[in-house]
Design an enzyme around this catalytic site. Sequence first.
Site, PDB file in Angstrom:
ATOM      1  N   HIS A  13     -44.599  58.351  30.204  1.00  0.00           N
ATOM      2  CA  HIS A  13     -43.423  58.663  29.386  1.00  0.00           C
ATOM      3  C   HIS A  13     -43.750  59.859  28.502  1.00  0.00           C
ATOM      4  O   HIS A  13     -44.847  60.422  28.561  1.00  0.00           O
ATOM      5  CB  HIS A  13     -42.923  57.450  28.605  1.00  0.00           C
ATOM      6  CG  HIS A  13     -43.890  56.889  27.611  1.00  0.00           C
ATOM      7  ND1 HIS A  13     -44.205  57.513  26.442  1.00  0.00           N
ATOM      8  CD2 HIS A  13     -44.623  55.741  27.639  1.00  0.00           C
ATOM      9  CE1 HIS A  13     -45.076  56.784  25.768  1.00  0.00           C
ATOM     10  NE2 HIS A  13     -45.364  55.707  26.480  1.00  0.00           N
ATOM     11  N   HIS A  64     -47.065  60.325  26.554  1.00  0.00           N
ATOM     12  CA  HIS A  64     -48.230  60.819  27.311  1.00  0.00           C
ATOM     13  C   HIS A  64     -48.137  62.331  27.496  1.00  0.00           C
ATOM     14  O   HIS A  64     -49.123  63.046  27.341  1.00  0.00           O
ATOM     15  CB  HIS A  64     -48.314  60.130  28.681  1.00  0.00           C
ATOM     16  CG  HIS A  64     -48.365  58.642  28.592  1.00  0.00           C
ATOM     17  ND1 HIS A  64     -47.392  57.839  29.133  1.00  0.00           N
ATOM     18  CD2 HIS A  64     -49.246  57.816  28.000  1.00  0.00           C
ATOM     19  CE1 HIS A  64     -47.689  56.571  28.885  1.00  0.00           C
ATOM     20  NE2 HIS A  64     -48.811  56.524  28.192  1.00  0.00           N
ATOM     21  N   CYS A 108     -55.656  41.286  22.195  1.00  0.00           N
ATOM     22  CA  CYS A 108     -54.413  41.798  22.797  1.00  0.00           C
ATOM     23  C   CYS A 108     -54.746  42.373  24.171  1.00  0.00           C
ATOM     24  O   CYS A 108     -55.443  43.389  24.268  1.00  0.00           O
ATOM     25  CB  CYS A 108     -53.757  42.879  21.946  1.00  0.00           C
ATOM     26  SG  CYS A 108     -52.341  43.631  22.822  1.00  0.00           S
ATOM     27  N   CYS A 154     -53.580  46.111  24.624  1.00  0.00           N
ATOM     28  CA  CYS A 154     -54.453  47.110  23.990  1.00  0.00           C
ATOM     29  C   CYS A 154     -55.857  47.031  24.572  1.00  0.00           C
ATOM     30  O   CYS A 154     -56.653  47.942  24.390  1.00  0.00           O
ATOM     31  CB  CYS A 154     -54.600  46.864  22.495  1.00  0.00           C
ATOM     32  SG  CYS A 154     -53.142  47.111  21.519  1.00  0.00           S
ATOM     33  N   CYS A 169     -49.594  41.329  17.962  1.00  0.00           N
ATOM     34  CA  CYS A 169     -50.161  42.676  18.037  1.00  0.00           C
ATOM     35  C   CYS A 169     -49.224  43.631  17.296  1.00  0.00           C
ATOM     36  O   CYS A 169     -48.027  43.659  17.591  1.00  0.00           O
ATOM     37  CB  CYS A 169     -50.302  43.104  19.496  1.00  0.00           C
ATOM     38  SG  CYS A 169     -50.683  44.870  19.629  1.00  0.00           S
ATOM     39  N   HIS A 187     -47.834  46.178  20.158  1.00  0.00           N
ATOM     40  CA  HIS A 187     -47.010  45.684  21.269  1.00  0.00           C
ATOM     41  C   HIS A 187     -46.053  44.556  20.877  1.00  0.00           C
ATOM     42  O   HIS A 187     -45.211  44.154  21.679  1.00  0.00           O
ATOM     43  CB  HIS A 187     -47.910  45.238  22.424  1.00  0.00           C
ATOM     44  CG  HIS A 187     -48.694  46.366  23.007  1.00  0.00           C
ATOM     45  ND1 HIS A 187     -49.996  46.623  22.665  1.00  0.00           N
ATOM     46  CD2 HIS A 187     -48.334  47.347  23.865  1.00  0.00           C
ATOM     47  CE1 HIS A 187     -50.412  47.703  23.306  1.00  0.00           C
ATOM     48  NE2 HIS A 187     -49.423  48.164  24.037  1.00  0.00           N
ATOM     49  N   LYS A 240     -42.144  53.292  17.669  1.00  0.00           N
ATOM     50  CA  LYS A 240     -42.978  54.066  18.564  1.00  0.00           C
ATOM     51  C   LYS A 240     -42.392  53.978  19.963  1.00  0.00           C
ATOM     52  O   LYS A 240     -42.015  52.904  20.421  1.00  0.00           O
ATOM     53  CB  LYS A 240     -44.389  53.465  18.587  1.00  0.00           C
ATOM     54  CG  LYS A 240     -45.303  54.213  19.532  1.00  0.00           C
ATOM     55  CD  LYS A 240     -46.614  53.480  19.801  1.00  0.00           C
ATOM     56  CE  LYS A 240     -47.428  54.259  20.815  1.00  0.00           C
ATOM     57  NZ  LYS A 240     -48.301  53.441  21.629  1.00  0.00           N
ATOM     58  N   LYS A 272     -44.072  51.950  26.464  1.00  0.00           N
ATOM     59  CA  LYS A 272     -43.639  51.302  27.696  1.00  0.00           C
ATOM     60  C   LYS A 272     -43.242  49.863  27.428  1.00  0.00           C
ATOM     61  O   LYS A 272     -42.235  49.381  27.921  1.00  0.00           O
ATOM     62  CB  LYS A 272     -44.772  51.349  28.716  1.00  0.00           C
ATOM     63  CG  LYS A 272     -45.021  52.737  29.239  1.00  0.00           C
ATOM     64  CD  LYS A 272     -46.192  52.801  30.200  1.00  0.00           C
ATOM     65  CE  LYS A 272     -47.515  52.889  29.480  1.00  0.00           C
ATOM     66  NZ  LYS A 272     -48.540  53.640  30.225  1.00  0.00           N
TER      67      LYS A 272
HETATM   68  O1  ME8 Z   1     -54.665  53.928  25.216  1.00  0.00           O
HETATM   69  N1  ME8 Z   1     -46.263  59.144  20.796  1.00  0.00           N
HETATM   70  O2  ME8 Z   1     -53.845  54.606  27.265  1.00  0.00           O
HETATM   71  P1  ME8 Z   1     -52.263  54.648  27.027  1.00  0.00           P
HETATM   72  C1  ME8 Z   1     -47.304  59.960  20.918  1.00  0.00           C
HETATM   73  N2  ME8 Z   1     -56.159  54.205  28.380  1.00  0.00           N
HETATM   74  N3  ME8 Z   1     -48.306  59.764  21.805  1.00  0.00           N
HETATM   75  C2  ME8 Z   1     -48.229  58.687  22.590  1.00  0.00           C
HETATM   76  C3  ME8 Z   1     -47.158  57.780  22.519  1.00  0.00           C
HETATM   77  C4  ME8 Z   1     -46.129  58.041  21.557  1.00  0.00           C
HETATM   78  N4  ME8 Z   1     -45.060  57.271  21.424  1.00  0.00           N
HETATM   79  N5  ME8 Z   1     -47.362  56.824  23.442  1.00  0.00           N
HETATM   80  C5  ME8 Z   1     -48.520  57.124  24.068  1.00  0.00           C
HETATM   81  C6  ME8 Z   1     -54.815  54.203  26.384  1.00  0.00           C
HETATM   82  N6  ME8 Z   1     -49.052  58.247  23.564  1.00  0.00           N
HETATM   83  C7  ME8 Z   1     -56.202  54.264  26.965  1.00  0.00           C
HETATM   84  C8  ME8 Z   1     -56.901  55.517  26.467  1.00  0.00           C
HETATM   85  S1  ME8 Z   1     -58.998  57.192  26.401  1.00  0.00           S
HETATM   86  C9  ME8 Z   1     -60.618  57.082  26.780  1.00  0.00           C
HETATM   87  C10 ME8 Z   1     -58.310  55.672  26.941  1.00  0.00           C
HETATM   88  C11 ME8 Z   1     -50.278  58.920  23.997  1.00  0.00           C
HETATM   89  O3  ME8 Z   1     -51.656  54.834  28.371  1.00  0.00           O
HETATM   90  C12 ME8 Z   1     -51.281  59.021  22.845  1.00  0.00           C
HETATM   91  O4  ME8 Z   1     -52.223  60.024  23.129  1.00  0.00           O
HETATM   92  O5  ME8 Z   1     -51.828  53.509  26.212  1.00  0.00           O
HETATM   93  C13 ME8 Z   1     -51.963  57.684  22.935  1.00  0.00           C
HETATM   94  O6  ME8 Z   1     -53.206  57.697  22.249  1.00  0.00           O
HETATM   95  C14 ME8 Z   1     -52.106  57.547  24.432  1.00  0.00           C
HETATM   96  O7  ME8 Z   1     -50.910  58.130  24.976  1.00  0.00           O
HETATM   97  C15 ME8 Z   1     -52.236  56.100  24.862  1.00  0.00           C
HETATM   98  O8  ME8 Z   1     -52.053  56.028  26.242  1.00  0.00           O
END
Ligand code: ME8
Length: 503
Positions: free
Chosen positions: A17, A20, A125, A128, A143, A146, A295, A298
């Site tokens: 989304h 990301h 969680c 997370c 959480c 979430h 926020k 997903k």
């Molecule tokens: O946490 N606003 O993956 P994830 C801004 N796999 N940035 C956002 C956002 C939002 N509403 N939603 C997501 C994970 N992000 C782990 C990370 S790293 C070694 C492992 C972005 O799919 C933001 O960078 O939940 C957040 O930190 C990341 O997506 C989380 O993606």
Amino acid sequence: MSYYVTTPIYYVNAEPHLGHAYSTIAADILARHMRQRGEDVFFLTGTDEHGEPVELPAEREGIPPQELADRNAPRFQEMGERIGASNDFFIRTSDPRHAAKVAEVMQRVYDNGHVYEGIYEGWYCPRCADFKTERELGPGNTCPIHEIPLEREREENWFFRLSAFEDDLKRLYAERPGFVVPHYRRNEALSFIEQGLDDVSLSRPRLKWGMVLPWDQSQRMYVWFDALLNYYTALSFAREGEDLTKRYWPANRHVLGKDILKFHAVIWPALLLAAGIEPPRGMVIHGFLLMGEKKMSKSLGNVLDPFEAIERFGSDALRFYCFREVSFGQDGAISAAGFEARYETELANDWGNLVSRTLAMVERYRDGVVPEADADPALEAGEDGLAGIDERVSELLDRIELTQALEEIWARVRRLNRYVEETRPWDLARAGDDERLDQVLYGLAEGIRVLALALHAYMPATTDRLLEALGEPERGLAAFGSRPGGASIERIPPLFPKLEAVA
Ligand code: ME8
């Protein structure tokens, strides 16, 4: 000099989304800007494919986790391409080359005596993939991210001796004031360290989808250890037949959202120290894109689809909007209506019209050739003058002020528009004031050339089109110096057509 920048690796439990896309665009702006400065850049992004965040949704769908990963990882790759990400590699943590390197590093952590067996009890969680402290819990043991009820877990597992690294981490923060930016996130991480660190669970016996511990085949690795290591492992296999580790490690900037600050700013450097690897030079923490008050996520189901937004507005407009609307670092609300408004007023009108008018006037009054003239001091000087814009942008981007740097550029866009209104080139043409008209048209053509170069990291596709039309083959900072007149220019269709025409 080498410059290594990364994004988080995203969970493949669902489609990407805009949140990301946001992190990827931020890292891309830094990567492109540093390339313009002539640095040897490596830009990494990818997907996080292990652990419960992927295992549980796959189970619900009744498919193997690898199948879910294989379905969604290409969507993240495609998102990167669609938003113009210039990453040099895309890592997937289900890649066996990653697994081999993780095993090697974790074995070193074990050999160095930084892990032990113990019992863990806490609120977990699964989305997370994180235990929450009592302080972090939401109302009714939920959480906070979430908004789902958490389970109390008790199990035997291996621990990483995070507590042993408290002093090393404090020293690292003291020695490198810019280790975490912005400063308020640095303070947050530091105060977390200063409150005293607990050891963290490193493995989980119940986990089915994850890497087996190299020293204990009965347990699988907690996903965060395998995930964090991606930044390090990727360099060893990103380029066929070449190990890039020496060339790019330690990373200059890990870009990430504030939700995963603790993992990156506390656990990650400690893990590297435990393995005898140099910690990263710095990390950049941004806020959340919000839809309404919440926020975008997903699991909350309030996401803006980046593919749809690109379809309607184009990828450069999306890149622009995210960094213009939300002050980088802070949380900020975005909306389709807000996007539309900025598109119309700033991209189609301020910038798009300035470009179209300038190209049209050079064509009409000077047969498409930028006149030879001296720069108009009225455009160069002052707070929003064109002189030194490259240094100003570089200085702000070194401090990761992505929104402020864009505002500096935009102040010049507005200034050039005022200049058109003030000088009224059409009147100069009518009055036959050729000398002044040459100077004004030269100033405008130069102005949009320099601003296109400054905007290039933010909006690569449309600035490429414009720079081509201006006969400017260079993209580097060296090209910012003033260019003599004489170039033939081409008229091009509007960079940001009116939305009625798009829909
Ligand atoms: O946490 N606003 O993956 P994830 C801004 N796999 N940035 C956002 C956002 C939002 N509403 N939603 C997501 C994970 N992000 C782990 C990370 S790293 C070694 C492992 C972005 O799919 C933001 O960078 O939940 C957040 O930190 C990341 O997506 C989380 O993606």
